[in-house]
Design a protein around this motif. Sequence first.
Motif, PDB file in Angstrom:
ATOM      1  N   ALA A  27      28.234  15.615 -27.082  1.00 30.67           N
ATOM      2  CA  ALA A  27      29.147  16.177 -25.773  1.00 30.67           C
ATOM      3  C   ALA A  27      30.570  15.555 -25.418  1.00 30.67           C
ATOM      4  N   ASP A  28      30.414  14.546 -25.881  1.00 31.57           N
ATOM      5  CA  ASP A  28      31.573  13.364 -25.931  1.00 31.57           C
ATOM      6  C   ASP A  28      31.626  12.531 -27.180  1.00 31.57           C
ATOM      7  N   LEU A  29      32.292  12.936 -28.365  1.00 36.01           N
ATOM      8  CA  LEU A  29      32.327  12.398 -29.500  1.00 36.01           C
ATOM      9  C   LEU A  29      32.783  11.014 -29.449  1.00 36.01           C
ATOM     10  N   ASN A  30      33.652  10.733 -28.426  1.00 38.58           N
ATOM     11  CA  ASN A  30      34.386   9.521 -28.377  1.00 38.58           C
ATOM     12  C   ASN A  30      33.304   8.403 -28.064  1.00 38.58           C
ATOM     13  N   LYS A  31      32.241   8.624 -27.650  1.00 40.36           N
ATOM     14  CA  LYS A  31      30.976   7.593 -27.362  1.00 40.36           C
ATOM     15  C   LYS A  31      30.447   7.277 -28.623  1.00 40.36           C
ATOM     16  N   THR A  32      30.502   8.126 -29.706  1.00 37.03           N
ATOM     17  CA  THR A  32      29.873   7.726 -30.944  1.00 37.03           C
ATOM     18  C   THR A  32      30.803   6.668 -31.583  1.00 37.03           C
ATOM     19  N   GLY A  33      32.015   6.240 -31.120  1.00 37.49           N
ATOM     20  CA  GLY A  33      32.766   5.153 -31.262  1.00 37.49           C
ATOM     21  C   GLY A  33      32.229   3.860 -31.080  1.00 37.49           C
ATOM     22  N   ALA A  38      36.995   4.144 -25.468  1.00 37.24           N
ATOM     23  CA  ALA A  38      38.304   3.746 -24.725  1.00 37.24           C
ATOM     24  C   ALA A  38      37.672   3.508 -23.157  1.00 37.24           C
ATOM     25  N   TYR A  39      37.957   2.766 -22.463  1.00 36.57           N
ATOM     26  CA  TYR A  39      37.362   2.325 -21.089  1.00 36.57           C
ATOM     27  C   TYR A  39      37.327   3.970 -20.211  1.00 36.57           C
ATOM     28  N   PRO A  40      36.024   4.210 -19.887  1.00 34.15           N
ATOM     29  CA  PRO A  40      36.101   5.315 -18.951  1.00 34.15           C
ATOM     30  C   PRO A  40      36.720   5.269 -17.389  1.00 34.15           C
ATOM     31  N   VAL A  41      37.848   5.942 -17.387  1.00 40.36           N
ATOM     32  CA  VAL A  41      38.391   5.645 -16.171  1.00 40.36           C
ATOM     33  C   VAL A  41      37.720   6.609 -15.032  1.00 40.36           C
ATOM     34  N   SER A  42      37.217   5.860 -13.849  1.00 41.19           N
ATOM     35  CA  SER A  42      36.438   6.464 -12.838  1.00 41.19           C
ATOM     36  C   SER A  42      36.585   5.807 -11.554  1.00 41.19           C
ATOM     37  N   GLU A  43      36.257   6.135 -10.470  1.00 40.46           N
ATOM     38  CA  GLU A  43      36.437   5.629  -9.268  1.00 40.46           C
ATOM     39  C   GLU A  43      35.354   4.448  -9.351  1.00 40.46           C
ATOM     40  N   SER A  44      35.586   3.080  -8.899  1.00 41.86           N
ATOM     41  CA  SER A  44      34.628   2.033  -8.814  1.00 41.86           C
ATOM     42  C   SER A  44      33.622   2.351  -7.782  1.00 41.86           C
ATOM     43  N   MET A  45      32.466   2.253  -7.834  1.00 41.16           N
ATOM     44  CA  MET A  45      31.325   2.212  -6.762  1.00 41.16           C
ATOM     45  C   MET A  45      32.003   0.981  -5.808  1.00 41.16           C
ATOM     46  N   ASN A  46      31.707   1.223  -4.300  1.00 39.78           N
ATOM     47  CA  ASN A  46      32.076   0.319  -3.336  1.00 39.78           C
ATOM     48  C   ASN A  46      31.174   0.473  -2.147  1.00 39.78           C
ATOM     49  N   THR A  47      30.049   0.273  -2.141  1.00 41.13           N
ATOM     50  CA  THR A  47      29.197   0.514  -1.356  1.00 41.13           C
ATOM     51  C   THR A  47      29.422  -0.333   0.080  1.00 41.13           C
ATOM     52  N   PRO A  48      29.670  -0.093   1.207  1.00 44.21           N
ATOM     53  CA  PRO A  48      30.014  -1.047   2.444  1.00 44.21           C
ATOM     54  C   PRO A  48      28.976  -1.928   2.452  1.00 44.21           C
ATOM     55  N   SER A 247      37.065   6.663 -34.806  1.00 41.72           N
ATOM     56  CA  SER A 247      36.576   6.032 -33.530  1.00 41.72           C
ATOM     57  C   SER A 247      37.782   5.467 -32.811  1.00 41.72           C
ATOM     58  N   ASP A 248      38.635   4.775 -33.289  1.00 37.38           N
ATOM     59  CA  ASP A 248      39.586   3.882 -32.782  1.00 37.38           C
ATOM     60  C   ASP A 248      40.815   4.765 -32.342  1.00 37.38           C
ATOM     61  N   ILE A 249      41.061   5.977 -32.724  1.00 38.39           N
ATOM     62  CA  ILE A 249      42.045   6.684 -32.368  1.00 38.39           C
ATOM     63  C   ILE A 249      42.371   6.921 -31.296  1.00 38.39           C
ATOM     64  N   GLN A 250      41.208   6.941 -30.442  1.00 37.02           N
ATOM     65  CA  GLN A 250      41.185   7.183 -28.799  1.00 37.02           C
ATOM     66  C   GLN A 250      41.655   5.980 -28.264  1.00 37.02           C
ATOM     67  N   ASP A 251      41.838   4.833 -29.073  1.00 37.07           N
ATOM     68  CA  ASP A 251      42.664   3.786 -28.214  1.00 37.07           C
ATOM     69  C   ASP A 251      43.964   3.591 -28.505  1.00 37.07           C
ATOM     70  N   MET A 252      44.632   4.455 -29.426  1.00 35.42           N
ATOM     71  CA  MET A 252      45.904   4.598 -29.519  1.00 35.42           C
ATOM     72  C   MET A 252      46.766   5.539 -28.767  1.00 35.42           C
ATOM     73  N   GLU A 253      48.312   5.941 -29.245  1.00 34.95           N
ATOM     74  CA  GLU A 253      48.964   6.750 -28.297  1.00 34.95           C
ATOM     75  C   GLU A 253      48.784   8.219 -29.014  1.00 34.95           C
ATOM     76  N   TYR A 357      28.579   1.317 -26.161  1.00 30.46           N
ATOM     77  CA  TYR A 357      29.867   2.022 -25.204  1.00 30.46           C
ATOM     78  C   TYR A 357      29.431   1.869 -23.664  1.00 30.46           C
ATOM     79  N   LYS A 358      28.299   1.784 -23.330  1.00 30.10           N
ATOM     80  CA  LYS A 358      27.884   1.653 -21.852  1.00 30.10           C
ATOM     81  C   LYS A 358      28.217   0.350 -21.312  1.00 30.10           C
ATOM     82  N   VAL A 359      28.005  -0.909 -22.387  1.00 30.15           N
ATOM     83  CA  VAL A 359      27.980  -2.159 -21.936  1.00 30.15           C
ATOM     84  C   VAL A 359      29.582  -2.536 -22.209  1.00 30.15           C
ATOM     85  N   ALA A 360      30.001  -2.502 -23.346  1.00 27.61           N
ATOM     86  CA  ALA A 360      31.248  -3.133 -23.894  1.00 27.61           C
ATOM     87  C   ALA A 360      32.078  -2.058 -24.470  1.00 27.61           C
ATOM     88  N   PRO A 361      32.797  -1.316 -23.640  1.00 29.16           N
ATOM     89  CA  PRO A 361      33.763  -0.350 -24.017  1.00 29.16           C
ATOM     90  C   PRO A 361      34.999  -1.071 -24.078  1.00 29.16           C
TER      91      PRO A 361
END
Length: 419
Positions: A27-33, A38-48, A247-253, A357-361
């Motif tokens: 579903a997301d071929l970039n993960k096969t890299g 490339a770092y998955p941009v998302s909102e960081s979790m911040n439980t009060p 795999s690495d092209i996702q890290d380029m412009e 990719y879940k540990v060290a993107p």
Amino acid sequence: MRKLLIITALAASLACFGQTTRAEMEADLNKTGGVYYAYPVSESMNTPAPEGYTPFYISHYGRHGSRYLISTKDYTWLRDAFANAEAAGALTPLGVDGLQRLDSLLLEAMDRGGDLSPLGVRQHRGIAERMFAAYPEVFQDSIDISARSTLVVRCVLSMDAFCERLKELNPTLQITRESSQRYMPYLCYGSPESDVKKKELSHHKDEFKTRMTHPERLMASLFSNPEYVEQNVNAADLMWGLYYLASDIQDMETKIDFYDLFTPGELFDLWQVFNFDFYSGHADYIPAEGLMVANASNLLNNIIDSADEALSNNRPSATLRFGHDGNLIPLAAILRLPAASGRTDTPDEVYKVFADYKVAPMAGNIQLVFFKDITGAGRPVLVKVMLNEQEQILPEIEAVAGPFYDWNDVKKLYNGWRN
């Protein structure tokens, strides 16, 4: 009810970290890299935090941001292989198109082997900005921040991007930036024993790689003359070179894409080998006998000692460290984070317990955020652990609330690795 909802959400996060499926990868071929993801941009979790607690210290270890392939040769040898085949009239239309794409790609990648890419800079600026926004109590005027990097330039520039963003958000911050051999024994360490064990186990990777690499279809799609391939092309090496490139092209412009050369099944198989390489070399692969995980013991010591020093000083501060995937993965494993602590001795089963990719993107990071009691009741210091800005469960100890743990309990959990 609120506590139940927090626990349920964290449990769902734990399940996500602990499982990987072929469907998810396709579903997301970039993960096969793998670690090229490339770092998955998302909102960081911040439980009060629990009532009466406030954040006052952050301990961080981050991988450098997105980079180009390690060497310019990783691009040029592929280009030469295609160009030689074109000169011999041995390329299919797809092969000719691949050569044209390589020429375009080299406009950006030439002589940038191993360099931090512009995306890598943006990743670290974004992580710093989200950290600042989530814990403003830590980044008070004139606080001291220690930032240290390995000697590799892409790590130094990642540190610089991170710290520069913090300084933009609060110019009074006192940030000491260092890159020195003095800090390498904990920022980037591998024991002689682990090096010997890697060599002993190298045939595991070699056998798995041979079994999972099937370049025949790919070669037939690129080359019009089978005899040319047999006489002039190392098909397996070419397939792997194109996989790393894709795999690495996702890290380029660039917007150029090479995934279309592969089937999803081929990408999944190649990623399994790549993933096994990082698992067996840096995580808790059973035949490795814990030696790879122990490589993070010096870093763990520094984290604990730095935290205790910050607690004794009793003023807001932060410790920032910048290194590599080969350091982040064993740190996640030694901290017993669910995404990195799965154990198996079977290469084919690794993807079910570990996904690189879940540990060290690119720009992957671990943050320990410390909270102190401001009510005067003398309650213990609390800590929460975040992997890639997502709060973690520590299954071996009981939380005080949600993702918050008594620092003394956490230290007891990790004391077995202290040297």
